[in-house]
Design a protein around this motif. Structure first.
Motif, mmCIF file in Angstrom:
data_model
loop_
_atom_site.group_PDB
_atom_site.id
_atom_site.type_symbol
_atom_site.label_atom_id
_atom_site.label_comp_id
_atom_site.label_asym_id
_atom_site.label_seq_id
_atom_site.Cartn_x
_atom_site.Cartn_y
_atom_site.Cartn_z
ATOM 1 N N GLY A 39 0.770 -1.249 -0.006
ATOM 2 C CA GLY A 39 0.033 0.030 -0.116
ATOM 3 C C GLY A 39 0.762 1.270 0.101
ATOM 4 N N GLU A 40 0.311 2.382 -0.426
ATOM 5 C CA GLU A 40 1.239 3.481 -0.550
ATOM 6 C C GLU A 40 1.255 4.453 0.548
ATOM 7 N N GLU A 41 0.340 4.284 1.643
ATOM 8 C CA GLU A 41 0.544 4.931 2.664
ATOM 9 C C GLU A 41 1.660 4.946 3.743
ATOM 10 N N TYR A 63 6.654 4.426 -0.860
ATOM 11 C CA TYR A 63 6.041 3.072 -1.099
ATOM 12 C C TYR A 63 5.750 2.806 -2.654
ATOM 13 N N VAL A 64 6.032 1.793 -3.170
ATOM 14 C CA VAL A 64 5.494 1.664 -4.628
ATOM 15 C C VAL A 64 4.799 0.204 -4.740
ATOM 16 N N GLU A 65 3.703 0.309 -5.429
ATOM 17 C CA GLU A 65 2.924 -1.155 -5.655
ATOM 18 C C GLU A 65 3.186 -1.647 -7.220
ATOM 19 N N GLY A 66 2.785 -2.858 -7.456
ATOM 20 C CA GLY A 66 2.745 -3.418 -8.911
ATOM 21 C C GLY A 66 2.724 -2.389 -9.797
ATOM 22 N N ASP A 92 12.736 4.431 -10.809
ATOM 23 C CA ASP A 92 13.863 3.966 -11.409
ATOM 24 C C ASP A 92 14.560 2.805 -10.806
ATOM 25 N N VAL A 93 14.204 2.956 -9.358
ATOM 26 C CA VAL A 93 14.980 1.828 -8.640
ATOM 27 C C VAL A 93 13.973 1.230 -7.639
ATOM 28 N N VAL A 94 13.884 -0.282 -7.750
ATOM 29 C CA VAL A 94 12.815 -0.648 -6.826
ATOM 30 C C VAL A 94 13.391 -1.554 -5.847
#
Lengths: 246, 246
Positions: free
Chosen positions: A86-88, A115-118, A127-129
């Motif tokens: 989730g992004e929160e 935060y990032v999701e799919g 650019d960096v996960v």
């Protein structure tokens, strides 16, 4: 060093043979994820070598990946995201929250997007996960598996309709081009980040062309001479976990 | 109870309003993953409500999901897989290894296939995909994101070729049918497993049809009266962690 096979074993071999860069707690492997926007691909750190990681290690993965994206993939100001559910800010695990809090500090010196999701990942929002090696490996294999299954479903549907098989012929070249962008053969292997010198992992089922591409990636990586910058990034990460780090 | 929105909040609400079944440590949410083979879909437990879980809780998710697959989705002998970063027994985390060791015991009473990765999941090698809620959520969102991005890439390629746009028209109905199989609207929501009574979570962006499908799923679930069986499964899971459990 270029090697195909079990990524954890290749990383262990790389550390043993080439040694670790000063300041780096755990070297990691930078996988490649195809993206729609951004640079067309994102660096996945760690892609599977380190299963249990600490917040410091995760932040080091992020900063090592940032140097790689900037210096080798030529992304001017790489954006970093931490994988979460989730992004929160309050989402995630103890690990992701501690790492995100450190990356958010101005002293991190990087462009942290949170935060990032799919969908963010494949849209090219970062650019960096950054993630632990367990989650990174699941993410990579899930993406491969889901796209493979979707492709199979499409093929079945095409076969079952006489109209659609004409369409399939027309679409052939389009599909080929899509495949090229997402195919790991073309990407040229994954760099070991945080070791001395240059190490690359090719895909376990590597064709001669994949190995060749990995070799040419390794050459480009070596030509950049980014070891000092990787070391500096690792030490900057450690600084974020010192008391009173802002 | 049928509710759309944040799955963790819906589960917490479900536990508060309806109560937990005897023997269940942590109820979970059963997501739905489309598969090529098998029953055409697999149950993902937990799909995102429980981020930090113990081996016992993970085994309970697996066994609750097994009852759901067998009694509600009518899979004769559901096969269970635990998500990992490789298929060998020594892979995974402390959590996955402890859960897998328990599920491997004959006393588990289930068909445990071992560790699974992305391609196994979408090929339909298992009917129940067991994992912690963090990894489950990442898996679900990654699959959605990767398939969405692949679809966008295909569309772009089609648009950029005059030949291919004729193909796109022909392929329209095929794509529509594929979409139907993978679209969460059609699936009808995700069951809360381990609470008294019947609770379903609909997708956060639910259309009226999605809500309707969730309601009809809830009705089918309630008609099966599987509460006793879910409780028994939870207690069987706990038994696997007692000393000398075989």
């Amino acid at each position: 060093m270029v090697s195909a096979g079990n990524s954890g074993a290749v990383l262990a071999g790389g550390i043993f043979v080439l040694g670790r860069l000063p300041g780096v707690d755990r070297p990691c492997i930078g996988g490649s994820l195809p993206t729609l926007g951004g640079a067309g691909r994102a660096v996945l750190v760690d892609m599977g070598a380190n299963v249990d990681v600490t917040p410091l290690q995760l932040v080091q993965f992020a900063l090592l990946g940032e140097v790689y994206a900037r210096r080798v993939l030529s992304v001017a100001r790489p954006r970093i995201g931490v994988v979460s559910n989730g992004e929160e800010e309050e989402k995630g695990t103890d690990l992701t929250r501690a790492a995100a809090a450190a990356l958010r500090k101005p002293m991190s010196g990087v462009h942290f997007k949170g935060y990032v999701e799919g969908r963010d990942v494949f849209a090219g929002e970062v650019d960096v996960v950054a993630t632990d090696g367990f989650t990174g490996n699941v993410l990579l294999k899930t993406a491969e598996g889901a796209v493979w299954a979707f492709g199979q479903l499409l093929k079945r549907q095409i076969k079952s309709s006489p109209m659609a098989s004409a369409g399939a012929l027309l679409l052939g070249s389009a599909l080929e081009q899509v495949k090229k962008r997402v195919d790991y053969e073309e990407v040229g292997g994954a760099p070991l980040l945080g070791i001395r010198g240059t190490g690359f992992v090719a895909h376990g089922r590597s064709s001669p062309r994949a190995i060749l591409n990995a070799l040419s990636s390794a050459e480009a990586f070596a030509a950049r001479r980014i070891e000092d910058e990787l070391s500096e990034a690792a030490e900057r990460a450690a600084g974020l976990f010192e008391k009173n780090a802002a």
